[in-house]
Structure formats: structure tokens, C-alpha cells
Design a protein around this motif. Structure first.
Motif, PDB file in Angstrom:
ATOM      1  N   GLY A 115       0.612  -1.277   0.085  1.00 51.89           N
ATOM      2  CA  GLY A 115      -0.038  -0.197   0.052  1.00 51.89           C
ATOM      3  C   GLY A 115       0.728   1.220   0.002  1.00 51.89           C
ATOM      4  O   GLY A 115       0.651   2.158  -0.692  1.00 51.89           O
ATOM      5  N   TYR A 116       1.908   1.370   0.866  1.00 49.34           N
ATOM      6  CA  TYR A 116       2.629   2.370   1.060  1.00 49.34           C
ATOM      7  C   TYR A 116       3.391   2.506  -0.364  1.00 49.34           C
ATOM      8  O   TYR A 116       3.559   3.804  -0.954  1.00 49.34           O
ATOM      9  CB  TYR A 116       3.757   2.130   2.109  1.00 49.34           C
ATOM     10  CG  TYR A 116       4.600   3.244   2.305  1.00 49.34           C
ATOM     11  CD1 TYR A 116       4.523   4.744   2.873  1.00 49.34           C
ATOM     12  CD2 TYR A 116       5.853   3.271   1.897  1.00 49.34           C
ATOM     13  CE1 TYR A 116       5.259   5.474   3.146  1.00 49.34           C
ATOM     14  CE2 TYR A 116       6.949   4.428   1.912  1.00 49.34           C
ATOM     15  CZ  TYR A 116       6.354   5.780   2.681  1.00 49.34           C
ATOM     16  OH  TYR A 116       7.385   6.731   2.709  1.00 49.34           O
ATOM     17  N   ALA A 117       4.201   1.658  -0.946  1.00 49.15           N
ATOM     18  CA  ALA A 117       4.828   1.871  -2.122  1.00 49.15           C
ATOM     19  C   ALA A 117       3.964   2.166  -3.292  1.00 49.15           C
ATOM     20  O   ALA A 117       4.166   2.984  -4.159  1.00 49.15           O
ATOM     21  CB  ALA A 117       5.652   0.382  -2.283  1.00 49.15           C
ATOM     22  N   SER A 118       2.729   1.563  -3.406  1.00 51.42           N
ATOM     23  CA  SER A 118       1.933   2.054  -4.626  1.00 51.42           C
ATOM     24  C   SER A 118       1.210   3.570  -4.265  1.00 51.42           C
ATOM     25  O   SER A 118       1.302   4.003  -5.276  1.00 51.42           O
ATOM     26  CB  SER A 118       0.665   0.922  -4.662  1.00 51.42           C
ATOM     27  OG  SER A 118       1.194  -0.490  -4.622  1.00 51.42           O
ATOM     28  N   TYR A 119       1.049   3.721  -2.985  1.00 48.10           N
ATOM     29  CA  TYR A 119       0.477   4.787  -2.915  1.00 48.10           C
ATOM     30  C   TYR A 119       1.463   6.122  -3.413  1.00 48.10           C
ATOM     31  O   TYR A 119       1.127   7.083  -4.176  1.00 48.10           O
ATOM     32  CB  TYR A 119       0.065   5.431  -1.621  1.00 48.10           C
ATOM     33  CG  TYR A 119      -0.639   6.446  -1.432  1.00 48.10           C
ATOM     34  CD1 TYR A 119      -2.087   6.728  -1.643  1.00 48.10           C
ATOM     35  CD2 TYR A 119       0.025   7.663  -0.723  1.00 48.10           C
ATOM     36  CE1 TYR A 119      -2.812   7.856  -1.726  1.00 48.10           C
ATOM     37  CE2 TYR A 119      -0.555   8.865  -0.799  1.00 48.10           C
ATOM     38  CZ  TYR A 119      -1.927   8.918  -1.105  1.00 48.10           C
ATOM     39  OH  TYR A 119      -2.735  10.282  -0.954  1.00 48.10           O
ATOM     40  N   GLY A 120       2.705   5.725  -3.069  1.00 47.15           N
ATOM     41  CA  GLY A 120       3.813   6.892  -3.302  1.00 47.15           C
ATOM     42  C   GLY A 120       4.005   7.082  -4.858  1.00 47.15           C
ATOM     43  O   GLY A 120       4.175   8.200  -5.371  1.00 47.15           O
ATOM     44  N   VAL A 121       3.530   6.043  -5.632  1.00 45.94           N
ATOM     45  CA  VAL A 121       3.626   5.988  -7.173  1.00 45.94           C
ATOM     46  C   VAL A 121       2.641   6.521  -7.700  1.00 45.94           C
ATOM     47  O   VAL A 121       2.478   7.677  -8.372  1.00 45.94           O
ATOM     48  CB  VAL A 121       4.293   4.618  -7.610  1.00 45.94           C
ATOM     49  CG1 VAL A 121       4.076   4.627  -9.287  1.00 45.94           C
ATOM     50  CG2 VAL A 121       5.587   4.527  -7.346  1.00 45.94           C
TER      51      VAL A 121
END
Ligand SMILES: [Cu+2]
Length: 266
Positions: free
Chosen positions: A97-103
């Protein structure tokens, strides 16, 4: 049971560590958008591979170990095991979730109308108009329109205002990581910055009729000086072709929405 717990923790730990390390894959992304998406894809792959190996490993081990067991008994209660897999799953989901949201929230991937309004001074803005079965590119503030081929400068922010004059289409330039729906009466913006000169294939990614598979185009990424020269050439061609002598006035009667030739349009 402790050894299983250790196995869980070490595998998830390894997955997170490898994801945190910047992937040293093929250098030279073609655009900032593509770099963001591909990097995320690699990170998720690094997290997914160990999990896949772990799950398949446990499956194969279980099948092998209990192959002669005619009366298998399930594990009914094991608090430590339950806590371990709950926590491990939560960590994986948080990471994804964190990695995807950042992108996804990056303006080079999801551009909001507000981003487009706060456009940088040196940005290039192109209105991309889809129409059965051709792409037209109107360079905002330049009085330049082309069809079939879009020329953009490298290392400069480019805003693509994607719309359609007839029907649903979608702009898709896979190598630059660009995809956006083209919808009549609506402008969907993509922001990107091309980082590698070259020619990239443009496709229509929304089935739009018998000519859909031929609804192709090209994106040429050129150096900034080449871009300036190209713009000047286009303007001169326009003023020469239409018989006008002002290259920037644009007060000639414009043939609205001419999609097949290079024209000056106001
Ligand atoms: Cu189409």
C-alpha cells in the motif's frame, strides 16, 4: 513450531530488505513516468517472489511429509502461528500500500487538474485530440498542430491534455509509461518528462471501430534545441502555406478541427 516462525520472519524480512534496496536493473528509463511505474513493479516483484517460494515450498513439503498419512489431523489452535501470519500479512500489505500510494499519487503518474494549473514556466503543453482514426497534437500557445507524430523535448515537463472529438479512445505510449482515456468534452491530463531521445510508438488503447488497429502514432523525443528548431519550422511552414505573413497572429480563418494536415489553428 519455533523453526517455522523463524522461517516466516526471515523470508519476509528478506523480502522487505530486497524491496528497500534500489533495484539496479536496466538503466535508462525513457521517462520519469516509466521510471516510477517500473521501479514499483520491480519492488513488488521482489516482495512477491520470496512469498511465492515460501508458499509453494510449504505446500510441496506438506504433500511429501504426509504422503503416507491416511488420517490427517488439522492444527486446531496455535496462537503463535496465527499471530505470525497475521502480522506478516499486515506488513506485506502495508508495504504494498505504501509503495503503491507513493507512485500512484505522484503527479507524473496521476496528474490532477490542479497540477496542470500550476504548470511550470518551461513546460510544454500539448492538446492531444483523438478522432476516428487519427491523432492530432495542438501545441498550446504556439499555433502549431501536427497529426500522427508528436514531437516533444527531453528533460522538460510535458503536459498532455487528452480529449476526443467523436468517441472513446485512449492514448497509449507503453515505452514512455503513458496511458490516458480520450473522452469527448473532457480533458484528461498526463504530466511526464521524457529522459531519453528516440521514437516511441503510440497506440489507441480503446477499441473504437474498424480502424482501431491502425490508429497509430509516433512520439519523437528530441533535444531541446532540436525541439525549438522544429517548432520554428512548423510555424514557418504554416505562415508560408496559408499565405499569411504573421507567424504568431493566428487571425486567419482557421479550418477548425482539420486532422489530416499540419495546420495553424487558433
Ligand atoms: Cu481509437
Amino acid at each position: 513450531m519455533d523453526s517455522k516462525r523463524i522461517a516466516f520472519v526471515s523470508v519476509f524480512g528478506a523480502a522487505l530488505l530486497s524491496a528497500a534496496v534500489d533495484p539496479v536493473l536496466a538503466q535508462g528509463y525513457s521517462s520519469t513516468t516509466e521510471e516510477l511505474i517500473r521501479t514499483l513493479n520491480t519492488q513488488l516483484l521482489y516482495a512477491a517472489i520470496p512469498i511465492t517460494v515460501l508458499v509453494e515450498g510449504i505446500l510441496i513439503y506438506t504433500v511429501w511429509k504426509f504422503r503416507n498419512n491416511d488420517n490427517p489431523l488439522p492444527t486446531k489452535e496455535n496462537r503463535r502461528l496465527e499471530i505470525t501470519w497475521t502480522v506478516a500479512t499486515a506488513i506485506v500489505l502495508l508495504f504494498v500500500g505504501y509503495a503503491s500510494y507513493g507512485v500512484m499519487a505522484n503527479e507524473y503518474v496521476t496528474t490532477t487538474p490542479e497540477d496542470a494549473q500550476e504548470m511550470e514556466g518551461n513546460a510544454v503543453e500539448v492538446e492531444v485530440v483523438a478522432e476516428k482514426y487519427i491523432w492530432t497534437f495542438n501545441y498550446q500557445g504556439e499555433n502549431v498542430s501536427t497529426s500522427g507524430t508528436m514531437v516533444i523535448p527531453e528533460d522538460r515537463p510535458v503536459y498532455l491534455n487528452v480529449t476526443s472529438s467523436d468517441w472513446l479512445h485512449a492514448l497509449h505510449v507503453p515505452e514512455l509509461g503513458l496511458k490516458q482515456d480520450a473522452i469527448p468534452n473532457q480533458h484528461n491530463v498526463i504530466k511526464t518528462k521524457a529522459t531519453e531521445t528516440g521514437t516511441y510508438q503510440l497506440y489507441c488503447a480503446e477499441y473504437c471501430g474498424v480502424g482501431h488497429s491502425n490508429m497509430l502514432g509516433e512520439v519523437q523525443v528530441v533535444s531541446q534545441s532540436e525541439y525549438q528548431n522544429w517548432l520554428q519550422e512548423q510555424k514557418q511552414e504554416n505562415s508560408g502555406g496559408s499565405g499569411g505573413n504573421s507567424s504568431s497572429g493566428g487571425n486567419n480563418s482557421s479550418s477548425g478541427g482539420n486532422a489530416t494536415t499540419t495546420t495553424a489553428s487558433a
